[in-house]
Structure formats: C-alpha cells, structure tokens
Motif scaffolding. Structure first.
Motif, PDB file in Angstrom:
ATOM      1  N   HIS A   1       0.806  -1.207   0.000  1.00  0.00           N
ATOM      2  CA  HIS A   1       0.000   0.000   0.000  1.00  0.00           C
ATOM      3  C   HIS A   1       0.845   1.265   0.000  1.00  0.00           C
ATOM      4  O   HIS A   1       0.296   2.361  -0.137  1.00  0.00           O
ATOM      5  N   LEU A   2       2.152   1.115   0.196  1.00  0.00           N
ATOM      6  CA  LEU A   2       3.028   2.284   0.118  1.00  0.00           C
ATOM      7  C   LEU A   2       3.098   2.789  -1.312  1.00  0.00           C
ATOM      8  O   LEU A   2       2.907   2.027  -2.265  1.00  0.00           O
ATOM      9  N   PRO A   3       3.371   4.060  -1.483  1.00  0.00           N
ATOM     10  CA  PRO A   3       3.549   4.576  -2.851  1.00  0.00           C
ATOM     11  C   PRO A   3       4.685   3.855  -3.557  1.00  0.00           C
ATOM     12  O   PRO A   3       5.669   3.431  -2.935  1.00  0.00           O
ATOM     13  N   SER A   4       4.518   3.719  -4.841  1.00  0.00           N
ATOM     14  CA  SER A   4       5.523   2.992  -5.614  1.00  0.00           C
ATOM     15  C   SER A   4       6.888   3.655  -5.545  1.00  0.00           C
ATOM     16  O   SER A   4       7.917   2.978  -5.592  1.00  0.00           O
ATOM     17  N   SER A   5       6.905   4.980  -5.404  1.00  0.00           N
ATOM     18  CA  SER A   5       8.194   5.667  -5.316  1.00  0.00           C
ATOM     19  C   SER A   5       8.960   5.253  -4.066  1.00  0.00           C
ATOM     20  O   SER A   5      10.188   5.106  -4.096  1.00  0.00           O
ATOM     21  N   ILE A   6       8.236   5.040  -2.943  1.00  0.00           N
ATOM     22  CA  ILE A   6       8.894   4.607  -1.708  1.00  0.00           C
ATOM     23  C   ILE A   6       9.385   3.175  -1.848  1.00  0.00           C
ATOM     24  O   ILE A   6      10.493   2.828  -1.417  1.00  0.00           O
ATOM     25  N   LEU A   7       8.566   2.317  -2.439  1.00  0.00           N
ATOM     26  CA  LEU A   7       8.991   0.930  -2.642  1.00  0.00           C
ATOM     27  C   LEU A   7      10.205   0.858  -3.565  1.00  0.00           C
ATOM     28  O   LEU A   7      11.112   0.046  -3.343  1.00  0.00           O
ATOM     29  N   LEU A   8      10.220   1.690  -4.568  1.00  0.00           N
ATOM     30  CA  LEU A   8      11.383   1.704  -5.458  1.00  0.00           C
ATOM     31  C   LEU A   8      12.631   2.155  -4.717  1.00  0.00           C
ATOM     32  O   LEU A   8      13.728   1.632  -4.959  1.00  0.00           O
ATOM     33  N   LYS A   9      12.465   3.105  -3.795  1.00  0.00           N
ATOM     34  CA  LYS A   9      13.612   3.551  -3.006  1.00  0.00           C
ATOM     35  C   LYS A   9      14.100   2.433  -2.102  1.00  0.00           C
ATOM     36  O   LYS A   9      15.310   2.246  -1.919  1.00  0.00           O
TER      37      LYS A   9
ATOM     38  N   HIS B   1      18.142  -0.313  -2.553  1.00  0.00           N
ATOM     39  CA  HIS B   1      19.241  -0.683  -1.674  1.00  0.00           C
ATOM     40  C   HIS B   1      19.655  -2.146  -1.851  1.00  0.00           C
ATOM     41  O   HIS B   1      20.617  -2.587  -1.217  1.00  0.00           O
ATOM     42  N   LEU B   2      18.931  -2.896  -2.651  1.00  0.00           N
ATOM     43  CA  LEU B   2      19.283  -4.279  -2.920  1.00  0.00           C
ATOM     44  C   LEU B   2      20.209  -4.352  -4.123  1.00  0.00           C
ATOM     45  O   LEU B   2      20.196  -3.489  -5.001  1.00  0.00           O
ATOM     46  N   THR B   3      20.994  -5.396  -4.154  1.00  0.00           N
ATOM     47  CA  THR B   3      21.841  -5.629  -5.314  1.00  0.00           C
ATOM     48  C   THR B   3      21.010  -6.224  -6.446  1.00  0.00           C
ATOM     49  O   THR B   3      19.858  -6.628  -6.259  1.00  0.00           O
ATOM     50  N   VAL B   4      21.608  -6.265  -7.615  1.00  0.00           N
ATOM     51  CA  VAL B   4      20.901  -6.843  -8.756  1.00  0.00           C
ATOM     52  C   VAL B   4      20.565  -8.302  -8.495  1.00  0.00           C
ATOM     53  O   VAL B   4      19.460  -8.781  -8.817  1.00  0.00           O
ATOM     54  N   LYS B   5      21.465  -9.020  -7.853  1.00  0.00           N
ATOM     55  CA  LYS B   5      21.216 -10.428  -7.556  1.00  0.00           C
ATOM     56  C   LYS B   5      20.062 -10.583  -6.581  1.00  0.00           C
ATOM     57  O   LYS B   5      19.210 -11.470  -6.743  1.00  0.00           O
TER      58      LYS B   5
ATOM     59  N   ALA C   1      13.625 -10.564  -4.476  1.00  0.00           N
ATOM     60  CA  ALA C   1      12.508  -9.621  -4.410  1.00  0.00           C
ATOM     61  C   ALA C   1      11.521  -9.824  -5.549  1.00  0.00           C
ATOM     62  O   ALA C   1      10.307  -9.729  -5.350  1.00  0.00           O
ATOM     63  N   SER C   2      11.998 -10.105  -6.731  1.00  0.00           N
ATOM     64  CA  SER C   2      11.097 -10.242  -7.875  1.00  0.00           C
ATOM     65  C   SER C   2      10.214 -11.477  -7.784  1.00  0.00           C
ATOM     66  O   SER C   2       9.226 -11.579  -8.526  1.00  0.00           O
ATOM     67  N   LEU C   3      10.538 -12.409  -6.893  1.00  0.00           N
ATOM     68  CA  LEU C   3       9.749 -13.634  -6.746  1.00  0.00           C
ATOM     69  C   LEU C   3       8.648 -13.509  -5.705  1.00  0.00           C
ATOM     70  O   LEU C   3       7.904 -14.470  -5.490  1.00  0.00           O
ATOM     71  N   VAL C   4       8.525 -12.362  -5.043  1.00  0.00           N
ATOM     72  CA  VAL C   4       7.518 -12.199  -3.995  1.00  0.00           C
ATOM     73  C   VAL C   4       6.116 -12.178  -4.586  1.00  0.00           C
ATOM     74  O   VAL C   4       5.231 -12.929  -4.175  1.00  0.00           O
ATOM     75  N   CYS C   5       5.889 -11.321  -5.552  1.00  0.00           N
ATOM     76  CA  CYS C   5       4.580 -11.221  -6.194  1.00  0.00           C
ATOM     77  C   CYS C   5       4.775 -10.527  -7.535  1.00  0.00           C
ATOM     78  O   CYS C   5       5.858 -10.031  -7.858  1.00  0.00           O
ATOM     79  N   LYS C   6       3.696 -10.484  -8.305  1.00  0.00           N
ATOM     80  CA  LYS C   6       3.783  -9.872  -9.626  1.00  0.00           C
ATOM     81  C   LYS C   6       4.062  -8.374  -9.525  1.00  0.00           C
ATOM     82  O   LYS C   6       4.783  -7.806 -10.352  1.00  0.00           O
TER      83      LYS C   6
ATOM     84  N   PHE D   1      16.224   0.858 -12.185  1.00  0.00           N
ATOM     85  CA  PHE D   1      17.128  -0.177 -11.689  1.00  0.00           C
ATOM     86  C   PHE D   1      18.041  -0.708 -12.787  1.00  0.00           C
ATOM     87  O   PHE D   1      19.022  -1.389 -12.486  1.00  0.00           O
ATOM     88  N   TRP D   2      17.700  -0.433 -14.011  1.00  0.00           N
ATOM     89  CA  TRP D   2      18.473  -0.980 -15.122  1.00  0.00           C
ATOM     90  C   TRP D   2      19.238   0.094 -15.864  1.00  0.00           C
ATOM     91  O   TRP D   2      19.679  -0.119 -16.985  1.00  0.00           O
ATOM     92  N   LYS D   3      19.395   1.239 -15.214  1.00  0.00           N
ATOM     93  CA  LYS D   3      20.302   2.237 -15.756  1.00  0.00           C
ATOM     94  C   LYS D   3      21.740   1.893 -15.413  1.00  0.00           C
ATOM     95  O   LYS D   3      22.627   1.949 -16.268  1.00  0.00           O
ATOM     96  N   GLN D   4      21.966   1.572 -14.157  1.00  0.00           N
ATOM     97  CA  GLN D   4      23.293   1.143 -13.713  1.00  0.00           C
ATOM     98  C   GLN D   4      23.198  -0.337 -13.319  1.00  0.00           C
ATOM     99  O   GLN D   4      22.538  -0.671 -12.327  1.00  0.00           O
ATOM    100  N   ILE D   5      23.830  -1.182 -14.070  1.00  0.00           N
ATOM    101  CA  ILE D   5      23.751  -2.629 -13.861  1.00  0.00           C
ATOM    102  C   ILE D   5      25.114  -3.123 -13.404  1.00  0.00           C
ATOM    103  O   ILE D   5      26.104  -2.982 -14.122  1.00  0.00           O
ATOM    104  N   ASP D   6      25.131  -3.726 -12.215  1.00  0.00           N
ATOM    105  CA  ASP D   6      26.368  -4.282 -11.660  1.00  0.00           C
ATOM    106  C   ASP D   6      26.235  -5.804 -11.613  1.00  0.00           C
ATOM    107  O   ASP D   6      25.559  -6.362 -10.753  1.00  0.00           O
TER     108      ASP D   6
END
Length: 661
Positions: free
Chosen positions: A284-292, A296-300, A306-311, A322-327
């Motif tokens: 229920h948080l704004p998407s901007s806060i969730l993106l922030k 703080h997570l790494t790409v891995k 994180a991407s496996l939690v829900c759609k 997140f895909w501007k700087q890819i490490d």
C-alpha cells in the motif's frame, strides 16, 4: 463520602436539583467537605419526607457543626449505637469552633484526625456488607475517611431492604462516568465475576480479585473530585452495568443489549486495530517509496529474491531506474543470453559492470552495445575471454562513452583503441592496465581522438614507451590522473608531463630509468600536484625528497616505499613541508628512530607515517610516539595487527579459546 443511598435516589436527585437554585450561605466547614458527623443512617421505614428534612436543613445554611450524635440505627443490627460517647466529645469540641481557620486546625491535627478516621470506620462497620465495597477501595481510591468515600447505590433490580445513607449536603447527586484513554484496572472474576454483578452482587470472587490487583478489562475512569462522592453498583441481570472494577457505575441505560462504555470503546478499538492490521501492507506504500527501498538491494537480490515475492514486486524490480546502472560483477550465471534480454527490454542502460563474468563473450557485449546507444560507463576487469570485437562494438554503437575500464584483457590490441579514438570523442577515463597487446600505435591514436581525457592508467604494458607519454601530454591537456606503473618509460618521456598544468595525481612506480632531476622538475612545474607515488625507484634519494618537500606547494601524499632514503629525508619533510599529510617510507632499511621521531615532532600536517619493515625503528619508540602524537597513525607490523584486532572485536569477533589449548 456524602452520597445518596436510596431506592428513591432518582426523586432525591430531582429534589436536590431544585435546591441548587436557592440562595447559598457561607459554610464554615474546612474546604466545604462533609465530615463524618454529617452521616445519619435511617431504616427503610423512614420515607422521602425524612430525607427531605435533612436536605432542608443542609439547604438552610447548616454549618455542619453538631452538638451531639445520638447514635446510628441499622436494620438487622437492632439499633445499637456505635461510638456515641466518643462522637459526642468530638461534636462538642467542634461546636465551639468559631472561624474556618480554627476548623482547619482542628481537622488537620494528627490526634483529632485519627479520632475522626476511627469514628468513620466504626460508622461503616455497622452498614451491611452488601453496601460496602471491598477494602481495596480505600487503597485504590487513595482517600481518607475525612473526605467522601464512594458507596454503591442500589439500582432497580437489586434488593430493597438495605439502609439509606443520606449526607446533609447539596450537590451530592450521582455523576456520569466518562470513558478514559487509559483504562482502569478491573477485577473480573474468571468464573463470571462481572456476570454476577461486579462488586455489589458478585460476592467474594470479585472482591478477592480486586484485592490482588489483577487487571483483566479496561474500565471507566474514577470520577473527578467534584463527583468523588458519587458511585453506583451493577445489577445482577446486566453484566454491562458492572464496568468499573471499583464498584463504580457508568450510569448507562439498562437494556438487554447495553454494554459498558469502556468495554464498548475497547472492543471498537480492538476491532479497528484488527481491521487496520488486515488492510495494512507494504504494497500500500507509494511505488516511489517501494522503489527507493528496493534500490538498496543488489541486482542479484532483486532478481533472485525480491522479484519472486509477487507480480507487483516483479514489475517494480523491472523498473527502468534499476536498469540504468547494472552491476553484474562476479556473477558467473551471467551469459550472453541474459545480456541480450536486458538489452532488448531496457534500452536506457547507462552503466554496466561485468567484471569477472567468465560466461560473457564478444557476442553478448556487441548485442548490448547495439541496443544501448546511451551507454556511458563500461567496466570489464579480468574478462580475458573478451577481445577487440566487444570493445570495437562499444566504440561504434555507444559514442557517448566517458569511462572504459578493461584491465587485464590479454586479447585487446591497438585496433580497439583506434576505434575508441575514432568514435568516442567524449571519453574521459580509461584503464588499460595489464593489457599486454597494446602498443604505442594504439595509444597515439587514442590520445589524438580523445582529447578530453582526464584519467589514464597503464600498468605493466610492456609495449608502451616514451612515445605514448609524449602523445598523451601533447594531445590531452585536461589530464589530471596519469599512471605508468611498470611501463618501459624513461625520464625523457616523463619530462613531457610538465606540460600538464592540471595534473594532480602521478603514479611513477617501478620506472627503471627515472632520475631525480626529472622528478624535481615535474614537481616544480605541476603546481596542482597533490599525490606523488615514487615507490620501487632506487634512484630516489634524500636530496630529491628535500626538493619535493620544498617545491610541492600542494602536495599531500608522498609514497617512498623501498626508495634509497635515510632519516634526512624524513627530517626534511618535517621541516620544509606544511601540506604533506601522508608519508609512506616502508621497507626503507636506513630509517631509524631519529627520523621517525623528528618528523613526528616537527611536522604540523602529518597524519600518517608508514614504517612497515623499517627494521631499525624500535617498536618501543613507535609505542611512545603513538601515545605522544595520537593524531598520527603509525604503520608497523605490530600496530597494524593491533588495529586489525580492534576492528575485529568491534565487529563482534571473539577468539576461540577452545583451539588455543
């Protein structure tokens, strides 16, 4: 304690309200509080007229001073007087008082106060037990007998053969109990104490719970001081009427579905909290806060966790930012197919790091470059499988490149450097260390095409000579960082660096043919030079260091590891330099206690002194210097070990004592 106890209490309250409008007269009672002498207990035979007489007496300005108390008549006790003699003496003394000041002194005297309290307890002991709250009332309410004590009032549905207690005071009507934010304690019995009517009709279980102080349900607050003389009891038919654990009643309408005010409020708050807990979610948080948060997570972590939690989280993890700087450094799972998918879905990649990714080849890098024309920073250390094709594709499709770090790639040759010089005019930072296939041809083409270069680092490039140094110095005037560690350059090439007025960092480690005059000339001409690394150069001596200390007006870091210097070099730094903060003289065999002590004493800017493996410097001297100059970090084997252990202890490490034995 003055409070109406009668089954006809409602009529008495109406009568009392009418008396409020009469003219008030001055009272002589201390703080206008009813005394124990005001209480007269009547039998049930006395009706409303008798009660009205007492109220009339109070309303007509009685000063609460009595000549005597004849006794107390209690049903079931036989009309036996209790404490008549003692009460008569107190009344006689009280009748002689003429002013409020005398009344206050009389009531506040310790001896008389004890007598008043004793008489009050004697009076209450004659009242039936059903009408008297448990002893915990006196402790909880925190009142003495000289002030009104709440006494339960029978309501409809209770037995009517109880005594009526009337206080000859005005304004003694029952006050409504209001809910409070911090609920009081209750003594609800586990076996239905509230169902039995609380204190008034609950029996011993409820009283025992009140004495022990067990709190089960939040209840109404105690009445205020103005209504401290009012109280009520609960009927046995409605458990809601017994909402106050101290025998107080909320004065709520009696109905089958009535509920106590505090319990109702408590249930509502519990319901609201449970509903809120059901509806509260991080989604229920704004998407901007969730993106922030996810940033703080790494790409891995984003891809595999994180991407496996829900759609919804999967969509957030695929957000373009997140895909501007890819490490992807160190991830052996990275392959060409993954790079192709990234490039096909996200064409706004500006930075990518694939260092130590052994599964990436030229095809994947070429596909990425063709789909990401806005790529600006490319890092690929130790990717020995990559060759000229990948770097040439980047130069062709990504003309905005500003940073290229491709250290330790054996397959790179001059062809890729020529492509960079041809297409990437905005290039500012390039790292080509240990790229053994690069020669002067590629470096000259790069220097001529990338005139905005600011950082150039070469390390052990065996085919890079003075020609490359000259080309860089002549074509790249904005250079600030230059490194030629281990390259076969000489003083004839290094002398061209004096043309770089913006040069701030110069790395000349392990230059085989480097003389003192060249170094001194560079320091004189490059006024912005702040860091000079001359390690592993045996030609550097004390005279050269003295000139560096005198001429280096902006110099802050000087590295002289394994140089041919003595204590005179350190003494000269302390005497002539007011800017040098870091001096590393490790592995200089001729440094002794004198040099370390002199530079620590004379230098006002020194913050770090490296003495690693300076065997002529005693550890006791270093310990003394550490105490005398705490602002300076002294680096020796023992001192570094102590700092390492201290950091380990701070991080929670503890020695395993079981292995030490």
């Amino acid at each position: 304690m003055g409070h109406l106890l009668s089954k006809n209490g409602y009529r008495l309250k109406k009568r009392t309200r009418k008396l409020h409008h009469r003219k008030k007269k001055k009272r002589n009672c201390f703080l206008q509080l009813p005394c124990m002498l005001c209480f007269i207990v009547h039998s049930n035979s006395s009706g409303l007229e008798d009660d009205s007489d007492h109220l009339e007496a109070s309303a007509n300005g009685s000063s609460c001073r009595h000549n005597s108390i004849t006794g107390i008549s209690v049903p079931g006790v036989g009309g036996v007087g209790i404490g008549a003699a003692a009460a008569s003496k107190l009344a006689e003394r009280y009748a002689t008082l003429a002013s409020p000041e005398d009344c206050s002194k009389f009531l506040l005297s310790p001896r008389d106060l004890a007598l008043w309290e004793g008489q009050g307890r004697s009076l209450l002991s004659a009242v039936p037990a059903k009408l008297i709250p448990p002893p915990a009332l006196f402790r909880t309410a925190g009142v003495s007998v000289t002030v009104p004590i709440p006494v339960p009032v029978p309501v409809s549905g209770c037995t009517s053969d109880h005594t009526e207690m009337v206080c000859k005071r005005k304004c003694s009507e029952v006050q409504r109990c209001t809910p409070c934010k911090q609920p009081r304690c209750s003594f609800a019995a586990p076996d239905g104490g509230l169902e039995n009517g609380g204190v008034a009709g609950g029996g011993g279980d409820a009283a025992s719970n009140s004495e022990t102080g067990h709190c089960h349900l939040p209840l109404c607050p105690l009445p205020s001081s103005s209504a401290s003389s009012s109280s009520s009891s609960a009927s046995s038919s409605s458990p809601a009427d017994g909402c106050c654990g101290l025998g107080l009643h909320a004065d709520l309408p009696h109905s089958s579905d009535s509920s106590p005010c505090c319990l109702h409020q408590y249930d509502d708050s519990q319901g609201r909290s449970s509903d809120a807990a059901d509806h509260l979610s991080i989604n229920h948080l704004p998407s901007s806060i969730l993106l922030k948060v996810l940033s703080h997570l790494t790409v891995k972590e984003r891809c595999l966790c994180a991407s496996l939690v829900c759609k919804y989280w999967r969509d957030l993890c695929l957000d373009f930012q997140f895909w501007k700087q890819i490490d992807l450094s160190g991830l052996q799972q990275v392959s060409d197919d993954l790079l192709v998918k990234i490039a096909s879905r996200r064409q706004n990649v500006t930075e990518i790091n694939i260092s130590d990714c052994r599964g990436v080849h030229d095809h994947g890098i070429s596909s990425l470059a063709s789909h990401c024309p806005g790529l600006q920073k490319y890092t690929a250390y130790r990717c020995k499988q990559l060759g000229d094709s990948s770097l040439s594709s980047l130069a062709k499709y990504c003309p905005l490149l500003v940073k290229v770090h491709v250290g330790n790639q054996d397959k790179l040759t001059d062809e890729s450097l020529k492509k960079l010089g041809e297409h990437c005019s905005e290039l500012r930072d390039i790292h080509l260390g240990q790229c053994y296939g690069i020669s002067d041809d590629g470096m000259v083409a790069l220097a001529r095409g990338c005139r905005k270069l600011q950082r150039l680092y070469l390390q052990e490039n065996k085919m890079v000579t003075d020609q490359s140094v000259q080309a860089v110095a002549e074509n790249c005037p904005e250079l600030q960082f230059v490194g030629f560690m281990g390259c076969p350059v000489t003083s004839q090439g290094v002398i061209h660096l004096t043309a770089l007025r913006n040069l701030s960092v110069l790395d000349l480690r392990h230059i085989s043919e480097l003389n003192n005059e060249t170094v001194m000339e560079v320091v004189r001409k490059c006024h912005n030079l702040s860091s000079l690394n001359l390690c592993l150069n045996w030609s550097i001596n004390d005279r050269c260091v003295e000139i560096i200390a005198k001429e280096g007006r902006s110099l802050k870091e000087l590295y002289l590891v394994s140089c041919k210097i003595t204590d005179h070099a350190l003494i000269a730094i302390g005497q002539y330099s007011s800017t040098i903060e870091t001096v590393d003289a490790g592995w200089c065999k001729d440094i002794t206690d004198q040099g370390a002590t002199q530079i620590a004493q004379s230098s006002k800017s020194l913050r770090y002194l490296g003495l690693m493996r300076c065997d002529k410097v005693n550890e006791e001297t270093v310990e003394r210097l550490v105490v005398q100059y705490p602002h300076i970090v002294f680096s020796t084997v023992m001192q570094d070990c102590k700092r390492t252990l201290e950091r380990a202890y701070q991080m929670g490490w503890s020695p395993n004592t079981s292995n030490t034995s």
